[in-house]
Write an enzyme that holds these catalytic residues in place. Structure first.
Site, PDB file in Angstrom:
ATOM      1  N   GLU A  60       0.828  -1.212   0.000  1.00 45.04           N
ATOM      2  CA  GLU A  60       0.000   0.000   0.000  1.00 45.04           C
ATOM      3  C   GLU A  60       0.854   1.251   0.000  1.00 45.04           C
ATOM      4  OE1 GLU A  60      -0.546  -2.658   1.874  1.00 45.04           O
ATOM      5  OE2 GLU A  60      -2.510  -3.334   1.167  1.00 45.04           O
ATOM      6  N   HIS A 129     -10.249  -5.198   9.391  1.00 47.03           N
ATOM      7  CA  HIS A 129     -10.889  -4.925   8.094  1.00 47.03           C
ATOM      8  C   HIS A 129     -12.190  -4.146   8.260  1.00 47.03           C
ATOM      9  CE1 HIS A 129      -8.137  -8.040   6.762  1.00 47.03           C
ATOM     10  NE2 HIS A 129      -8.490  -7.861   5.515  1.00 47.03           N
TER      11      HIS A 129
END
Lengths: 327, 359
Positions: A60, A129
């Protein structure tokens, strides 16, 4: 007007902008051949080629950092960070690099890039998440932060973000992924960044929210009808924040409840409550209430998750509370 | 397992010995004129002078901080002189010599260190990016920039500078992966100056850094970073590879930071006694001077003229540094965003009102 699902509106926005401006490109994990982990970029690689719709190694930080470098070379990248939680991996690039480049280069560079990310909230996605970290991002000068609750806004806000010369974080809700709504076909359907929407007009209490929580606020308002006339304000943009829109509503109702799915402590609700206290003190007839998850990580077990995130009944109770306290 | 980190392998590229003897290497031909050799010397002397002057200015309280490059002149001049004007450079925060070669005025370099600017110079003007102080993060920007260059089909390359300490950052290793996978036209130029503030190279790696390249699928080159000719030769080779579509290269320039990490650091507290003296024998400037003399490429008047030029440059830097204007308070809000942001405008207006109350 055609009906589209939330994710289809996102897909359409990217397709239109890739078509419109050859400098636009899309980078991320699984965005290419797979069409996105949840389908947001379906068929885009087929249509625009591997160069413009690019599957990247799993990192990321590098996806965001390389997008920043690419934006300096004249591209307008859209990157996807698969889950909101993974923004933590990219935070140096988002906070110290992309958000600062305009300021530090005295405006010689901007970062015309979009970071799309998705909150997995409400789908049993758990502590890593399922978080809502919008407060981290809205806290940083140099970033813009938007979050759509309806398919039409998902398209219009994303398109505005892509055309914006600043780095914009566009947060999407997995919980709204299949929500249907009317979406304008207009390729210039742009929702201005920094403008709230009144989803339901009312006179007694202002409920401010964004993302998936807006729909629970609306359900609470329906349940309270006709006992309390609730105004539901969908903020849509956390930075810039529509202060005039917020103040106008609070001036009218004199009562404010903020509902969000980020943890309450040091969360965006505190900022909104403080703004209202500063600017609408004379109009306020009750303390500002926040309806938020408790100060604990997002739980996996469904029954705990339901208890954790604000539900319609929590919002109803908060609204009743501020009306009871009214002078 | 024990792997030597000292340059003794045949892969170590050196063209000019510390004594100034030229060592021919058939695979690295140098296309340099006599003037080029003299120019290298001039660059080396002038940037050492810029650096020494800046360190002095910090000691006199004129700069808040300085990151000296002392000892790394050849690594910077050799690599930067291999660049073309259209190539783009992402520096760390010590590349004053690269900045000089790109044509950035040394006084502009001082701006952020004096605290009169957030960045310092116009990065696009000389294709020399702003200094980056999140260690190693510039490698990601370089990789992304290179991917943009690649898309434009331009025959430009991107060079990114970092150090042995940064080589431990995830960003740097991720940048290797990205650049390698996408064959991006970027040269990773690592100045291994042996120390990351107080930590020796052994705290960052157990094998020579250039050997890591192998694991990422890019060529790794080991060069004497105190040899301006060797650095020029290998960087030229790597840039050519990048421009011709052969992808990224990692260059490890073996050098030594003879001064402090920054003026806030005292290296004598961390480093073994005698190390500096050993490295002085490998000084990047002295060997070029010997080379020029031995080969009769320069006479005494040349050396005198360069010395005089460096004195004049130092005088100008000192004067211009002291003359720098402080920015106006309202510039605090300039360029926070490219586009209008209501909160920034509101707070700017409040500060303007407050300032006006004193008039």
């Amino acid at each position: 007007m055609p009906q589209l699902k939330y994710w289809q509106a996102i897909n359409q926005a990217m397709a239109e902008e890739l078509e419109r401006d050859p400098a636009t490109c899309l980078l991320g994990e699984d965005v290419g051949a797979a069409g996105g982990a949840f389908g947001a970029s379906a068929k885009l690689q087929e249509r625009f080629g591997e160069w413009r719709v690019r599957d990247t190694p799993i990192s990321e930080a590098t996806i965001v950092g390389a997008a920043l470098g690419a934006s300096m070379s004249g591209l307008r990248p859209i990157v996807e960070v698969m889950f909101f939680d993974f923004m933590a991996v990219a935070m140096d690039q988002v906070v110290n690099q992309a958000a600062k480049i305009s300021f530090m280069s005295a405006g010689k560079y901007h970062a015309p890039m979009v970071v799309r990310t998705m909150a997995g909230t409400g789908r049993g996605t758990g502590p890593q998440h399922g978080q809502n970290l919008e407060g981290w991002l809205a806290h940083v000068p140099g970033l813009k932060v938007v979050w759509a609750s309806e398919p039409a806004d998902a398209k219009g806000l994303l398109k505005s973000a892509i055309r914006d010369d600043d780095p914009v974080v566009v947060i999407e809700s997995l919980a709204l992924w299949s929500r249907r709504g009317e979406v304008p076909e207009d390729p210039d359907h742009l929702v201005p960044i920094g403008r709230a929407a009144i989803r339901r007009a009312g006179r007694d209490v202002t409920v401010v929210s964004w993302g998936a929580a807006v729909h629970r606020a609306l359900a609470a308002a329906a349940e309270l009808e006709p006992e309390v006339d609730v105004e539901v304000v969908d903020l849509r943009s956390l930075s810039p924040l529509d202060r005039e829109g917020l103040f106008a509503s609070v001036e009218k109702t004199g009562r404010l409840v903020v509902v969000h799915e980020a943890v309450g402590s040091f969360g965006p609700g505190a900022e909104i409550a403080s703004l209202a206290a500063d600017e609408c003190f004379d109009a306020l007839r009750a303390p500002v209430r926040r309806v938020t998850p408790p100060f604990a990580p997002v739980p996996f077990p469904p029954q705990l998750e339901k208890a954790y995130f604000p539900q319609v009944t929590d919002i109803v109770a908060a609204v009743r509370d501020v009306t009871r306290r009214a002078a | 397992m024990s792997v030597s980190m000292e340059p003794e392998s045949p892969g170590f590229v050196q063209l000019l010995t510390p004594e100034g003897e030229y060592v021919e290497r058939s695979e690295l031909s140098l296309d340099l004129t006599e003037d080029d050799h003299r120019e290298f010397y001039r660059d080396l002397v002038l940037i050492r002078r810029i650096d020494t002057e800046a360190t002095a200015l910090q000691r006199q309280g004129e700069l808040g901080l300085w990151a000296p490059l002392l000892g790394q002149e050849a690594a910077q001049v050799g690599s930067a002189r291999a660049l073309q004007a259209h190539d783009y450079v992402f520096p760390s925060y010590r590349e004053h010599g690269v900045a000089w070669c790109r044509g950035v005025d040394p006084v502009e370099l001082l701006r952020p260190f004096r605290g009169t600017s957030h960045g310092g110079w116009e990065p696009r003007e000389k294709n020399f990016h702003l200094y980056t102080t999140s260690v190693g993060s510039q490698t990601l920007h370089a990789t992304g920039y290179a991917m943009g260059v690649q898309r434009d089909g331009a025959e430009s390359a991107v060079v990114v500078y970092f150090g042995d300490g940064a080589a431990s950052q995830g960003d740097v290793n991720e940048a290797f992966t990205f650049a390698s996978v996408f064959n991006a036209p970027v040269v990773f130029f690592c100045q291994n100056n042996q120390w990351a503030i107080s930590e020796p190279l052994e705290r960052q790696t157990r094998i020579p850094l250039h050997r890591r390249a192998d694991g990422f699928g890019l060529p790794g080159v080991w060069v004497d970073g105190n040899d301006v000719l060797a650095v020029y030769a290998v960087t030229s080779w790597a840039l050519r590879a990048a421009r011709e579509g052969r992808g990224p290269t990692l260059i490890e320039a073996h050098t030594y930071r003879m001064g402090a990490h920054t003026t806030s650091d005292d290296p004598t507290r961390h480093r073994p006694a005698g190390e500096l003296a050993d490295w002085r024998l490998k000084d990047p400037i002295e060997r070029v001077k010997s080379f020029l003399r031995k080969n009769r490429l320069a006479e005494a008047d040349f050396f005198t003229a360069v010395e005089a030029e460096s004195d004049d440059l130092a005088d100008r830097i000192r004067k211009d540094c002291r003359d720098m204007a402080d920015p106006e308070p309202l510039t605090l809000f300039d360029d926070v965003y490219a586009e209008r942001h209501p909160l920034v405008e509101e707070e700017r207006a409040k500060l303007a009102d407050y300032l006006a109350s004193f008039e």
